[in-house]
Design an enzyme around this catalytic site. Sequence first.
Site, PDB file in Angstrom:
ATOM      1  N   HIS A   1      -6.109   6.482  -1.500  1.00  0.00           N
ATOM      2  CA  HIS A   1      -4.908   6.473  -0.522  1.00  0.00           C
ATOM      3  C   HIS A   1      -5.281   5.185   0.214  1.00  0.00           C
ATOM      4  CE1 HIS A   1      -2.753   7.020   3.137  1.00  0.00           C
ATOM      5  NE2 HIS A   1      -1.677   7.122   2.398  1.00  0.00           N
TER       6      HIS A   1
ATOM      7  N   HIS B   1      -0.906  -2.235   5.351  1.00  0.00           N
ATOM      8  CA  HIS B   1      -0.271  -1.275   5.774  1.00  0.00           C
ATOM      9  C   HIS B   1       0.879  -1.672   6.462  1.00  0.00           C
ATOM     10  CE1 HIS B   1      -0.576   3.139   6.954  1.00  0.00           C
ATOM     11  NE2 HIS B   1       0.242   2.916   6.093  1.00  0.00           N
TER      12      HIS B   1
END
Length: 606
Positions: free
Chosen positions: A144, A190
């Site tokens: 992830h 991110h």
Amino acid sequence: MGKNKNAEYPNADDNNDDGKGSYNYKMFSVFNRKFKITEPEPPADVQNLFAEYSEGRQEMTANQFRSFLTDHQSEHDCTLEEAERLVAEILQRRHHSTAYVDNGLKLDDFFEFLLSDDLNGPINKQVHHDMCAPLSHYFIYTGHNSYLTGNQLSSDCSEVPIVRALQRGVRVIELDLWPNSSKDEIHVLHGRTLTTPVSLFKCLKSIRDYAFVRSPYPVIITLEDHLTAELQEKVAEMLVQIFGEMLYYPESDSLIQLPSPEVLKYRVMISTKPPKEYLESSGIKQKGTPRDSGTEDDNEDYYEDAIETFETDDWSNISDEEDEDWSDCRSSGQLNPPGYKGLITIHAGKPKGALKDALRPAADKIRRLSMSEQELEKAATTNGTDIVRFTQNNILRVYPKGTRITSSNYKPMVGWMHGAQMIAFNMQGYGKSLWLMHGMFQANGGCGYVKKPDFLMKKGINNTEVFDPRKRLLVQKRLKVKVYLGDGWRLDFSHTHFDAYSPPDFYIKIYIVGAAVDSTQKKTRIIEDNWSPIWNEEFMFPLTLPELALLRIEVRDHDKSEKDDFGGQTCLPVSELRRGIRSVHLHDKKGEKLNNVKLLMGFELL
């Protein structure tokens, strides 16, 4: 025992009569305590086995050793030639010579073999599952936000954690794609956080260079796409030029069955949502801006709320050196890009509308559905069998909830119990959940693909009845575990690491992690003041679903006044355990192997 930072480090004294030396521990620089260094000796079970298979003689011949391996260790394929090779290897290690190979193994040689985890480890190190079924039939080692070096909010983005994940055997790499500040290049970061970006080129090049160093089976790149149509096509061009013939993509818009890992050896695939214009042309409505093409938008909203300022100037452009590398890569490519949409092998999405409808398998296409860990837990209570049925042909990816800012992980067993193939974990952290992930994917030679148990793939009457994870089952097997002894700590830790005044007081906690009714914990007694503890304790674990059970082992040093110290851990898939007496190597908190620490244990699945 209590710790004292002011205590002096002990010195080893090698002048004892026994030749093994001792450790001196000084208390407050006044009192001197001496503890002899003892080497582990063969337990009674080992001595009895040696006597049995050597027929009471002082040496065990290669043929007798082979009988031990086939009968007691259940290594039925072992040949006499293999036994002779092992005997020669053991004698070479112990005596630096094979001159006595014709005489065979003495008891100490035999004991040395049992303690050698590379020769006598607890699980099969070769790929041995059927690798010719569709991808949906496997649990897949999944990362992830694979580019993050630390926390989810402010750590650097880099290709380094991607490389480390691939070296460990991870097969699914996730990249979040965002335009740079001038909207003409692609960054990996991110979104809506303070994480510093890394170029997409660097990430893709690292995947290409390290994809198959640990495993030959396919790497899947899941893309969180927040790009314009122009930049999507730039991604397509990059993918084709960098990966070349390694890149697999289907000839048609959608697959009705996924290829097998065997067919896809040394190939790279893309999984993401199709572009907005393709969805609209297919009659599928999609609202919002390009950010909606991702699958973890709720998480991004959380991170956006968690920070007050964000400097877009931090989004640096790709360096001149990277521009040159990309130009060289483009000029060397021979393929014409088929377009972004055409490169997507596994179409992705999030559940829309009623959950039961979202989980209803389509007859004409395969797709990937993404759920947060919370969504899965909720769905498991109301639609457990629907999830199992969906995952028999389609892919389910589970990802961490947005509040896991420190890159912690969740319990993976809920997903595996329901057939979810991609349990996406933050690989850069550590903790007990990640130990379970490491343990599961030690199976099948550590290749990153573990064949799902048959009960998760079976269909009953009219092809509708499937496994119900909430149904109580009968005990199928019993796992017998015997803990003999441990060794190696004094070689890997300083003499006062565990206790300033004396050697450590080790004990072992043994866990079964699996179906709720199977999950349990047991503990050995504490062995005081000993660097090479001997337990000789046996435990029995009843199992209803041995195919999914994990055996987690953790060594602790007992401390009367403070928290018990960590002394090593490992996690092993029960279905892969090899029968007999085995050497179990331990790992540190981050999952890296300790150099010398190991346990001698016995396993039998009854």
